[in-house]
Motif scaffolding. Structure first.
Motif, PDB file in Angstrom:
ATOM      1  N   GLU A 128     -12.829  21.780  -1.941  1.00 22.69           N
ATOM      2  CA  GLU A 128     -11.477  21.593  -1.404  1.00 22.69           C
ATOM      3  C   GLU A 128     -11.146  20.113  -1.304  1.00 22.69           C
ATOM      4  O   GLU A 128     -10.020  19.680  -1.585  1.00 22.69           O
ATOM      5  CB  GLU A 128     -11.370  22.265  -0.041  1.00 22.69           C
ATOM      6  N   ASP A 129     -12.120  19.326  -0.888  1.00 27.36           N
ATOM      7  CA  ASP A 129     -11.880  17.885  -0.795  1.00 27.36           C
ATOM      8  C   ASP A 129     -11.569  17.302  -2.164  1.00 27.36           C
ATOM      9  O   ASP A 129     -10.678  16.436  -2.319  1.00 27.36           O
ATOM     10  CB  ASP A 129     -13.103  17.195  -0.203  1.00 27.36           C
ATOM     11  N   GLU A 130     -12.300  17.747  -3.176  1.00 26.94           N
ATOM     12  CA  GLU A 130     -12.064  17.250  -4.529  1.00 26.94           C
ATOM     13  C   GLU A 130     -10.662  17.629  -5.024  1.00 26.94           C
ATOM     14  O   GLU A 130      -9.947  16.820  -5.634  1.00 26.94           O
ATOM     15  CB  GLU A 130     -13.129  17.827  -5.464  1.00 26.94           C
ATOM     16  N   ASN A 131     -10.254  18.859  -4.760  1.00 25.03           N
ATOM     17  CA  ASN A 131      -8.908  19.303  -5.178  1.00 25.03           C
ATOM     18  C   ASN A 131      -7.820  18.502  -4.483  1.00 25.03           C
ATOM     19  O   ASN A 131      -6.798  18.150  -5.073  1.00 25.03           O
ATOM     20  CB  ASN A 131      -8.737  20.791  -4.877  1.00 25.03           C
ATOM     21  N   GLU A 132      -8.055  18.256  -3.181  1.00 22.54           N
ATOM     22  CA  GLU A 132      -7.077  17.471  -2.428  1.00 22.54           C
ATOM     23  C   GLU A 132      -6.968  16.053  -2.967  1.00 22.54           C
ATOM     24  O   GLU A 132      -5.885  15.478  -3.056  1.00 22.54           O
ATOM     25  CB  GLU A 132      -7.460  17.464  -0.952  1.00 22.54           C
ATOM     26  N   MET A 133      -8.127  15.480  -3.337  1.00 22.30           N
ATOM     27  CA  MET A 133      -8.115  14.135  -3.907  1.00 22.30           C
ATOM     28  C   MET A 133      -7.358  14.117  -5.235  1.00 22.30           C
ATOM     29  O   MET A 133      -6.597  13.188  -5.517  1.00 22.30           O
ATOM     30  CB  MET A 133      -9.553  13.654  -4.109  1.00 22.30           C
ATOM     31  N   ARG A 134      -7.579  15.143  -6.061  1.00 25.13           N
ATOM     32  CA  ARG A 134      -6.863  15.195  -7.336  1.00 25.13           C
ATOM     33  C   ARG A 134      -5.353  15.311  -7.108  1.00 25.13           C
ATOM     34  O   ARG A 134      -4.544  14.671  -7.784  1.00 25.13           O
ATOM     35  CB  ARG A 134      -7.350  16.396  -8.152  1.00 25.13           C
ATOM     36  N   ALA A 135      -4.975  16.148  -6.133  1.00 24.99           N
ATOM     37  CA  ALA A 135      -3.552  16.306  -5.837  1.00 24.99           C
ATOM     38  C   ALA A 135      -2.931  14.990  -5.367  1.00 24.99           C
ATOM     39  O   ALA A 135      -1.816  14.625  -5.747  1.00 24.99           O
ATOM     40  CB  ALA A 135      -3.356  17.388  -4.779  1.00 24.99           C
ATOM     41  N   MET A 136      -3.684  14.259  -4.551  1.00 22.60           N
ATOM     42  CA  MET A 136      -3.182  12.976  -4.067  1.00 22.60           C
ATOM     43  C   MET A 136      -3.064  11.981  -5.204  1.00 22.60           C
ATOM     44  O   MET A 136      -2.087  11.213  -5.268  1.00 22.60           O
ATOM     45  CB  MET A 136      -4.122  12.424  -2.984  1.00 22.60           C
ATOM     46  N   ARG A 137      -4.048  12.003  -6.127  1.00 20.60           N
ATOM     47  CA  ARG A 137      -3.961  11.095  -7.272  1.00 20.60           C
ATOM     48  C   ARG A 137      -2.733  11.422  -8.131  1.00 20.60           C
ATOM     49  O   ARG A 137      -2.043  10.515  -8.616  1.00 20.60           O
ATOM     50  CB  ARG A 137      -5.246  11.202  -8.099  1.00 20.60           C
ATOM     51  N   ARG A 138      -2.511  12.742  -8.365  1.00 27.00           N
ATOM     52  CA  ARG A 138      -1.322  13.125  -9.158  1.00 27.00           C
ATOM     53  C   ARG A 138      -0.036  12.683  -8.471  1.00 27.00           C
ATOM     54  O   ARG A 138       0.899  12.201  -9.103  1.00 27.00           O
ATOM     55  CB  ARG A 138      -1.306  14.646  -9.362  1.00 27.00           C
ATOM     56  N   GLU A 139       0.017  12.870  -7.169  1.00 22.10           N
ATOM     57  CA  GLU A 139       1.217  12.464  -6.425  1.00 22.10           C
ATOM     58  C   GLU A 139       1.438  10.970  -6.507  1.00 22.10           C
ATOM     59  O   GLU A 139       2.561  10.494  -6.682  1.00 22.10           O
ATOM     60  CB  GLU A 139       1.069  12.905  -4.969  1.00 22.10           C
TER      61      GLU A 139
END
Length: 268
Positions: A18-29
């Motif tokens: 979940e942390d990794e997915n959240e980091m990816r989402a933040m990078r995309r944003e």
């Protein structure tokens, strides 16, 4: 007493996926935000560039105006006056073109309750030109009651107002003008009008001129009369004068032309 520490569980537990997915989402944003910011920067640079070009254009125009001011101050107002006169002449020619299908009828007796459309139709028929109601865009009296028709083409004072007619086609107007030149002595009695004061007066049919051209044509005819010039006429809104047969025909578009052709030192 021994202390046993158990692993965390529930909502506060940490899940690496979940942390990794959240980091990816933040990078995309962040990437999308940076992309949008770059696009806005490009638009801003374009706007600034366009604004700069407009400023350059305004500066060039100001330079031209300043140069013109200097030229005016050094050379006087002759060139400026010439430009204004040229613009006025071009505007007058444009206004004259708008009257290319119009007739100006003078010395046509005026009666209360008259039907101008019918009178014009009968007048054309007497000249041998058949017109119908749909051929007439409008036909009406113009000017103040009691005004002279001397400037509109007639050499005599007539208390009846002029009649202006706009026809649907220019060639129909030209046909009526040609017929009127052939039958030059048409009178009110010839078309069935019974005005006692004007039965024997000739009806004048001319192409309609702008106010400026009417005045100019009047001045041309006056000069021709004074100097025994035989011919003055209009054609397609243009004014001409000729001294006699075989002589040059002069086109007169302005008072300057009038002064030049007739060698008038001061035209009022």
């Amino acid at each position: 007493m021994s202390l046993h520490v158990a692993g965390l569980s529930g909502p506060e537990a940490s899940h690496p996926e979940e942390d990794e997915n959240e980091m990816r989402a933040m990078r995309r944003e962040i990437a999308e935000y940076m992309g949008e910011l770059r696009r806005e920067m490009v638009e801003l640079r374009t706007s600034i560039s366009g604004f700069g070009l407009r400023l350059d254009s305004i500066e060039r125009r100001l330079d031209v105006l300043e140069q013109n001011k200097v030229m005016t101050n050094t050379k006087g107002t002759a060139e400026l006056e010439s430009t204004i006169a040229q613009l006025k002449m071009e505007l007058n020619e444009r206004d004259q073109e708008a009257l290319s299908s119009d007739l100006d009828i003078g010395c046509l007796p005026e009666e209360k309750g008259e039907n101008v459309y019918q009178i014009v139709t009968v007048l054309a028929a007497k000249l041998g030109v058949k017109i119908e109601g749909r051929d007439i865009v409008f036909a009406e009296r113009v000017g103040g009651v009691g005004m002279s028709n001397a400037v509109s083409g007639s050499e005599i004072t007539e208390r009846s107002r002029r009649v202006v007619v706009r026809l649907a086609r220019r060639n129909l107007r030209d046909e009526i003008l040609q017929a009127a030149r052939v039958r030059r002595n048409l009178t009110a009695s010839d078309i069935g009008l019974v005005s006692p004061s004007a039965l024997s007066r000739r009806i004048y049919i001319n192409e309609r001129l702008t106010r400026l051209n009417r005045y100019l044509f009047y001045k041309v005819r006056e000069e021709c009369r004074k100097r025994n010039w035989r011919y003055s006429w209009t054609k397609r809104g243009r004014i001409f004068a000729r001294q006699s047969d075989g002589k040059q025909a002069f086109l007169i578009r302005s008072e300057n032309d009038l002064a030049r052709v007739f060698e008038i030192s001061n035209v009022t």
